[in-house]
Design a protein around this motif. Structure first.
Motif, PDB file in Angstrom:
ATOM      1  N   MET A   1       0.845  -1.181   0.000  1.00  0.00           N
ATOM      2  CA  MET A   1       0.000   0.000   0.000  1.00  0.00           C
ATOM      3  C   MET A   1       0.889   1.243   0.000  1.00  0.00           C
ATOM      4  SD  MET A   1      -2.673   1.486   2.846  1.00  0.00           S
ATOM      5  CE  MET A   1      -1.417   1.652   4.073  1.00  0.00           C
ATOM      6  N   SER A   2       0.437   2.192  -0.736  1.00  0.00           N
ATOM      7  CA  SER A   2       1.106   3.488  -0.783  1.00  0.00           C
ATOM      8  C   SER A   2       0.069   4.558  -0.466  1.00  0.00           C
ATOM      9  CB  SER A   2       1.687   3.689  -2.191  1.00  0.00           C
ATOM     10  OG  SER A   2       2.344   4.909  -2.297  1.00  0.00           O
ATOM     11  N   LEU A   3       0.511   5.671   0.034  1.00  0.00           N
ATOM     12  CA  LEU A   3      -0.382   6.787   0.326  1.00  0.00           C
ATOM     13  C   LEU A   3       0.119   8.015  -0.410  1.00  0.00           C
ATOM     14  CD1 LEU A   3      -0.802   6.418   4.196  1.00  0.00           C
ATOM     15  CD2 LEU A   3      -2.497   5.873   2.458  1.00  0.00           C
ATOM     16  N   HIS A   4      -0.818   8.802  -0.891  1.00  0.00           N
ATOM     17  CA  HIS A   4      -0.429  10.091  -1.461  1.00  0.00           C
ATOM     18  C   HIS A   4      -1.404  11.157  -0.991  1.00  0.00           C
ATOM     19  CE1 HIS A   4      -3.348   8.857  -4.595  1.00  0.00           C
ATOM     20  NE2 HIS A   4      -3.551  10.147  -4.723  1.00  0.00           N
ATOM     21  N   ILE A   5      -0.933  12.377  -1.040  1.00  0.00           N
ATOM     22  CA  ILE A   5      -1.748  13.506  -0.610  1.00  0.00           C
ATOM     23  C   ILE A   5      -2.854  13.711  -1.636  1.00  0.00           C
ATOM     24  CG2 ILE A   5      -1.730  15.983  -0.143  1.00  0.00           C
ATOM     25  CD1 ILE A   5       1.285  15.555   0.669  1.00  0.00           C
ATOM     26  N   SER A   6      -4.070  13.855  -1.151  1.00  0.00           N
ATOM     27  CA  SER A   6      -5.220  14.067  -2.023  1.00  0.00           C
ATOM     28  C   SER A   6      -5.005  15.302  -2.892  1.00  0.00           C
ATOM     29  CB  SER A   6      -6.482  14.245  -1.179  1.00  0.00           C
ATOM     30  OG  SER A   6      -7.555  14.684  -1.979  1.00  0.00           O
ATOM     31  N   ASP A   7      -5.468  15.216  -4.127  1.00  0.00           N
ATOM     32  CA  ASP A   7      -5.414  16.371  -5.031  1.00  0.00           C
ATOM     33  C   ASP A   7      -6.253  17.531  -4.513  1.00  0.00           C
ATOM     34  OD1 ASP A   7      -3.744  14.972  -6.746  1.00  0.00           O
ATOM     35  OD2 ASP A   7      -5.383  14.317  -8.049  1.00  0.00           O
ATOM     36  N   ALA A   8      -7.179  17.240  -3.604  1.00  0.00           N
ATOM     37  CA  ALA A   8      -8.054  18.271  -3.038  1.00  0.00           C
ATOM     38  C   ALA A   8      -7.429  18.988  -1.835  1.00  0.00           C
ATOM     39  CB  ALA A   8      -9.389  17.662  -2.634  1.00  0.00           C
ATOM     40  N   VAL A   9      -6.189  18.624  -1.498  1.00  0.00           N
ATOM     41  CA  VAL A   9      -5.535  19.212  -0.328  1.00  0.00           C
ATOM     42  C   VAL A   9      -4.444  20.189  -0.760  1.00  0.00           C
ATOM     43  CG1 VAL A   9      -4.108  18.740   1.709  1.00  0.00           C
ATOM     44  CG2 VAL A   9      -6.042  17.256   1.164  1.00  0.00           C
ATOM     45  N   ILE A  10      -4.545  21.380  -0.214  1.00  0.00           N
ATOM     46  CA  ILE A  10      -3.491  22.384  -0.358  1.00  0.00           C
ATOM     47  C   ILE A  10      -2.749  22.395   0.964  1.00  0.00           C
ATOM     48  CG2 ILE A  10      -3.001  24.836  -0.667  1.00  0.00           C
ATOM     49  CD1 ILE A  10      -5.715  25.000  -2.176  1.00  0.00           C
ATOM     50  N   TRP A  11      -1.435  22.317   0.908  1.00  0.00           N
ATOM     51  CA  TRP A  11      -0.678  22.308   2.159  1.00  0.00           C
ATOM     52  C   TRP A  11       0.537  23.201   2.062  1.00  0.00           C
ATOM     53  CZ3 TRP A  11       4.158  19.678   2.896  1.00  0.00           C
ATOM     54  CH2 TRP A  11       4.593  18.928   1.811  1.00  0.00           C
ATOM     55  N   ASN A  12       0.946  23.669   3.245  1.00  0.00           N
ATOM     56  CA  ASN A  12       2.052  24.596   3.325  1.00  0.00           C
ATOM     57  C   ASN A  12       2.900  24.241   4.543  1.00  0.00           C
ATOM     58  OD1 ASN A  12       3.667  26.856   2.838  1.00  0.00           O
ATOM     59  ND2 ASN A  12       2.385  28.160   4.119  1.00  0.00           N
ATOM     60  N   GLU A  13       4.179  24.019   4.309  1.00  0.00           N
ATOM     61  CA  GLU A  13       5.096  23.737   5.403  1.00  0.00           C
ATOM     62  C   GLU A  13       5.601  25.056   5.966  1.00  0.00           C
ATOM     63  OE1 GLU A  13       9.006  20.963   6.232  1.00  0.00           O
ATOM     64  OE2 GLU A  13       8.356  21.302   4.172  1.00  0.00           O
ATOM     65  N   MET A  14       5.492  25.195   7.293  1.00  0.00           N
ATOM     66  CA  MET A  14       5.948  26.401   7.977  1.00  0.00           C
ATOM     67  C   MET A  14       6.977  25.998   9.026  1.00  0.00           C
ATOM     68  SD  MET A  14       2.219  28.213   8.353  1.00  0.00           S
ATOM     69  CE  MET A  14       1.709  26.943   9.475  1.00  0.00           C
ATOM     70  N   GLY A  15       7.579  26.958   9.646  1.00  0.00           N
ATOM     71  CA  GLY A  15       8.616  26.677  10.636  1.00  0.00           C
ATOM     72  C   GLY A  15       8.162  25.824  11.791  1.00  0.00           C
ATOM     73  N   ASP A  16       6.913  25.956  12.201  1.00  0.00           N
ATOM     74  CA  ASP A  16       6.438  25.221  13.378  1.00  0.00           C
ATOM     75  C   ASP A  16       5.428  24.133  13.042  1.00  0.00           C
ATOM     76  OD1 ASP A  16       4.496  26.999  12.599  1.00  0.00           O
ATOM     77  OD2 ASP A  16       3.970  27.634  14.611  1.00  0.00           O
ATOM     78  N   GLY A  17       5.299  23.744  11.796  1.00  0.00           N
ATOM     79  CA  GLY A  17       4.375  22.683  11.434  1.00  0.00           C
ATOM     80  C   GLY A  17       3.942  22.773   9.984  1.00  0.00           C
ATOM     81  N   VAL A  18       2.811  22.161   9.714  1.00  0.00           N
ATOM     82  CA  VAL A  18       2.226  22.143   8.376  1.00  0.00           C
ATOM     83  C   VAL A  18       0.761  22.524   8.494  1.00  0.00           C
ATOM     84  CG1 VAL A  18       1.549  20.628   6.457  1.00  0.00           C
ATOM     85  CG2 VAL A  18       3.825  20.421   7.432  1.00  0.00           C
ATOM     86  N   SER A  19       0.302  23.348   7.558  1.00  0.00           N
ATOM     87  CA  SER A  19      -1.119  23.697   7.475  1.00  0.00           C
ATOM     88  C   SER A  19      -1.726  22.973   6.286  1.00  0.00           C
ATOM     89  CB  SER A  19      -1.293  25.202   7.277  1.00  0.00           C
ATOM     90  OG  SER A  19      -0.847  25.897   8.404  1.00  0.00           O
ATOM     91  N   LEU A  20      -2.909  22.386   6.506  1.00  0.00           N
ATOM     92  CA  LEU A  20      -3.619  21.649   5.462  1.00  0.00           C
ATOM     93  C   LEU A  20      -4.984  22.275   5.244  1.00  0.00           C
ATOM     94  CD1 LEU A  20      -3.144  18.025   6.873  1.00  0.00           C
ATOM     95  CD2 LEU A  20      -1.620  19.233   5.307  1.00  0.00           C
ATOM     96  N   TYR A  21      -5.395  22.343   3.983  1.00  0.00           N
ATOM     97  CA  TYR A  21      -6.744  22.801   3.678  1.00  0.00           C
ATOM     98  C   TYR A  21      -7.322  21.884   2.614  1.00  0.00           C
ATOM     99  CZ  TYR A  21     -10.661  25.597   2.082  1.00  0.00           C
ATOM    100  OH  TYR A  21     -11.917  26.022   1.738  1.00  0.00           O
ATOM    101  N   HIS A  22      -8.463  21.265   2.930  1.00  0.00           N
ATOM    102  CA  HIS A  22      -9.161  20.388   1.988  1.00  0.00           C
ATOM    103  C   HIS A  22     -10.191  21.237   1.256  1.00  0.00           C
ATOM    104  CE1 HIS A  22     -11.389  17.085   0.300  1.00  0.00           C
ATOM    105  NE2 HIS A  22     -10.502  16.227   0.788  1.00  0.00           N
ATOM    106  N   VAL A  23      -9.973  21.494  -0.018  1.00  0.00           N
ATOM    107  CA  VAL A  23     -10.817  22.433  -0.750  1.00  0.00           C
ATOM    108  C   VAL A  23     -12.240  21.922  -0.962  1.00  0.00           C
ATOM    109  CG1 VAL A  23      -8.874  23.538  -1.918  1.00  0.00           C
ATOM    110  CG2 VAL A  23     -10.010  21.622  -3.029  1.00  0.00           C
ATOM    111  N   GLU A  24     -12.449  20.618  -0.936  1.00  0.00           N
ATOM    112  CA  GLU A  24     -13.790  20.072  -1.145  1.00  0.00           C
ATOM    113  C   GLU A  24     -14.635  20.083   0.127  1.00  0.00           C
ATOM    114  OE1 GLU A  24     -13.105  16.241  -2.884  1.00  0.00           O
ATOM    115  OE2 GLU A  24     -12.390  17.120  -4.773  1.00  0.00           O
ATOM    116  N   THR A  25     -13.999  19.860   1.281  1.00  0.00           N
ATOM    117  CA  THR A  25     -14.756  19.796   2.534  1.00  0.00           C
ATOM    118  C   THR A  25     -14.649  21.075   3.350  1.00  0.00           C
ATOM    119  OG1 THR A  25     -12.900  18.885   3.817  1.00  0.00           O
ATOM    120  CG2 THR A  25     -14.361  17.294   2.689  1.00  0.00           C
TER     121      THR A  25
END
Length: 93
Positions: A1-25
């Motif tokens: 099994m492999s996993l990949h980030i959904s095409d519906a997810v916009i993400w941004n790596e920052m100094g203290d973590g990662v922010s995720l936004y699911h554009v569909e939900t």
């Protein structure tokens, strides 16, 4: 099994973590440093086993019990991200 980030997810790596936004939900999540490390490692090659191995070696210090706990915690995080549609499973033949 492999996993990949959904095409519906916009993400941004920052100094203290990662922010995720699911554009569909419309779901927005901020990942702490540890979850961000899992996310970034997974984004590199999509192999959950490789992520668990890397983190177990990095944080487990050769302790089997700690390594097992790390692997279980990574599995729980990845399962949650799949359930929320942030990650998508790909079955390889």
């Amino acid at each position: 099994m492999s996993l990949h980030i959904s095409d519906a997810v916009i993400w941004n790596e920052m100094g203290d973590g990662v922010s995720l936004y699911h554009v569909e939900t419309g779901e927005f999540r901020s990942l702490n440093d540890t979850a961000a490390k899992i996310w970034v490692l997974l984004s590199d090659d999509g192999d959950p086993e490789a992520v668990k191995t890397k983190l177990s070696l990095l944080y487990g210090a050769g302790n089997a019990a700690i390594g097992a706990r790390i692997r279980a915690d990574v599995d729980a995080f990845l399962d949650t991200m799949v359930e929320r549609g942030m990650l998508v499973e790909t079955v390889q033949a």
